[in-house]
Design an enzyme around this catalytic site. Structure first.
Site, short mmCIF file in Angstrom:
data_model
loop_
_atom_site.label_atom_id
_atom_site.label_comp_id
_atom_site.label_asym_id
_atom_site.label_seq_id
_atom_site.Cartn_x
_atom_site.Cartn_y
_atom_site.Cartn_z
N GLY A 34 0.86 -1.32 -0.02
CA GLY A 34 -0.27 0.09 -0.02
C GLY A 34 0.89 1.24 -0.08
O GLY A 34 1.59 1.36 0.91
N ALA A 35 0.86 2.20 -1.02
CA ALA A 35 1.73 3.27 -1.14
C ALA A 35 1.59 4.16 0.09
O ALA A 35 2.55 4.67 0.36
CB ALA A 35 1.51 3.74 -2.48
N ARG A 166 -1.84 3.12 -11.61
CA ARG A 166 -1.97 1.76 -11.48
C ARG A 166 -2.67 1.16 -12.65
O ARG A 166 -4.00 1.52 -12.67
CB ARG A 166 -2.50 1.23 -10.05
CG ARG A 166 -1.54 1.60 -8.92
CD ARG A 166 0.00 0.95 -8.79
NE ARG A 166 0.72 1.17 -7.87
CZ ARG A 166 1.43 2.14 -8.18
NH1 ARG A 166 2.07 2.61 -9.03
NH2 ARG A 166 2.32 2.26 -7.11
N LYS A 229 9.83 11.60 -11.16
CA LYS A 229 10.96 10.37 -10.71
C LYS A 229 11.21 9.52 -11.71
O LYS A 229 10.17 9.20 -12.50
CB LYS A 229 9.77 9.36 -9.91
CG LYS A 229 9.47 9.97 -8.48
CD LYS A 229 8.65 8.97 -7.45
CE LYS A 229 7.27 8.92 -7.78
NZ LYS A 229 6.52 8.11 -6.85
N ARG A 230 12.29 8.97 -11.91
CA ARG A 230 13.08 8.61 -13.04
C ARG A 230 13.69 7.11 -13.03
O ARG A 230 14.48 6.88 -13.59
CB ARG A 230 13.72 9.29 -13.96
CG ARG A 230 12.99 10.47 -14.34
CD ARG A 230 13.83 11.74 -15.20
NE ARG A 230 14.66 11.33 -16.09
CZ ARG A 230 15.98 11.40 -16.18
NH1 ARG A 230 16.51 12.04 -15.41
NH2 ARG A 230 16.53 10.87 -17.17
N ALA A 259 10.12 1.74 -4.12
CA ALA A 259 11.08 3.05 -4.27
C ALA A 259 10.60 4.33 -4.32
O ALA A 259 11.01 5.13 -3.58
CB ALA A 259 11.92 2.66 -5.58
N ASP A 261 7.70 5.24 -3.16
CA ASP A 261 7.05 5.64 -1.90
C ASP A 261 8.16 6.09 -0.82
O ASP A 261 7.93 6.97 0.09
CB ASP A 261 6.27 4.72 -1.19
CG ASP A 261 5.06 3.97 -2.24
OD1 ASP A 261 4.65 4.81 -2.89
OD2 ASP A 261 4.80 2.74 -2.09
#
Ligand code: ADP
Ligand code: KDG
Length: 318
Positions: A34-35, A166, A229-230, A259, A261
């Protein structure tokens, strides 16, 4: 009183071992995902007072989630135990070292029964973090996120949104259309390139110029900071101060999930500490690197005393 609040659904997690197809008799690990609870744990480990707002079922999966969060120091007084629905579940197959596949068993589960009345009094907190996962769960979960974001804005909290598209739940276009109306109450946006394009209501799959245009679109609305974010290519932060870029730390990545989160927790931790955007980004990048180095969604999240560990040249610390 807590400094930060996150809101969303936690899911029981059945996770296969790395690079192992799931078959009858496979060893699996039982945990939860869960993020938003990942971000809560990340913040708690970094020493912040953080609360989690959610719904779990009245079952052993929900109890595992709540007891673990409590053990991590997260305030769980905002978690409603819903007797009418089970805690959601997710099965994660780490099919090869590089390819993971996920199954959700969350339709109608407790998290999708979140309702606006579940949002506690937010005054006293400084920051609310939500993601684009929760609004995809149900109409009432969507209204709950809207209610929390509006209440946080009215109470003067910093509002943070991670797009977290998602694809098993909805299309990027649907996510962008649903989340864009929240932007007038959001201060801080996190996303990957396609997520930022979708949120700016542009075509996904664009080149770097299109992504920068999308970031500029977002910064012309309320958000004052957009974080791109990359993955293993690193990250950048965009705002009135300009653009600050960082490469990812060179680590042995064993599990990419979580990662983002951990990265968000690191960035928000810097924000709560009042450090500048470059230092927020440095902390985020290090926390993301900790998370990918350990199997599990949140198990590898960094403690404050561990910051700096990955940047050192020596490998054994004694
Ligand atoms: P998400 O999990 O939301 O898709 P990313 O995969 O972009 O997010 O990861 C977030 C951040 O975590 C990256 O910007 C980077 O700083 C760090 N990170 C991700 N993957 C790696 C990796 N393989 N090695 C080191 N750091 C990583
Ligand atoms: O960010 C990690 C999440 O994807 C994982 O914990 C499960 O929240 C989750 C989701 O909906 O995918």
């Amino acid at each position: 009183a807590v400094d930060a609040i996150t809101l969303g659904e936690s899911l029981g997690l059945v996770m296969g071992e790395p690079a192992t197809p799931l078959r009858a008799g496979s060893s699996v690990r039982f945990s939860f995902a869960g993020a938003e609870s990942n971000v809560a744990i990340g913040l708690a480990r970094l020493g912040h007072a953080v609360g989690f707002v959610s719904r779990v079922g009245d079952d052993f999966v929900g109890r595992m989630v709540v007891e673990t969060l409590r053990g991590e120091g997260v305030d769980v007084s905002g978690v409603v135990v819903d007797e009418a629905a089970p805690t959601a579940l997710m099965v994660r197959q780490h099919r090869t070292a590089d390819a993971l596949t996920v199954l959700y068993y969350r339709d109608g589960a407790a998290g999708s029964r979140l309702q606006p009345g579940d949002v506690p009094d937010l005054s006293g907190a400084r920051l609310l973090h939500v993601t684009g996962i929760t609004p995809a769960l149900s109409a009432s979960a969507m209204r709950t996120v809207e209610t929390a974001v509006r209440a946080a804005r009215a109470a003067g909290l910093v509002v943070s949104l991670d797009v977290n598209h998602r694809a098993l739940l909805w299309s990027a276009q649907e996510a962008g259309a649903a989340l864009a109306p929240l932007l007038d109450a959001v201060d801080l946006v996190f996303g990957g390139d396609d997520e930022l394009l979708a949120l700016a209501r542009r075509d996904i799959g664009g080149d770097v110029g299109d992504v920068h245009a999308a970031v500029d679109d977002l910064l012309r609305q309320r958000p004052s900071v957009v974080v791109r974010k990359r993955g293993a290519d690193g990250a950048s932060v965009h705002g009135a101060f300009g653009v600050i870029e960082r490469p990812a730390l060179a680590v042995t990545a064993v599990d990419p999930v979580g990662a983002g989160d951990a990265f968000v927790a690191g960035f928000l931790s810097g924000l709560l500490d009042g450090v500048d955007p470059a230092a927020c980004l440095d902390r985020a990048v290090e926390c993301g690197a900790f998370a990918v180095s350990v199997h599990g969604d949140w198990e590898g999240a960094a403690r404050r005393s561990e910051l700096g560990l990955l940047a050192r040249a020596e490998r054994v610390h004694r």
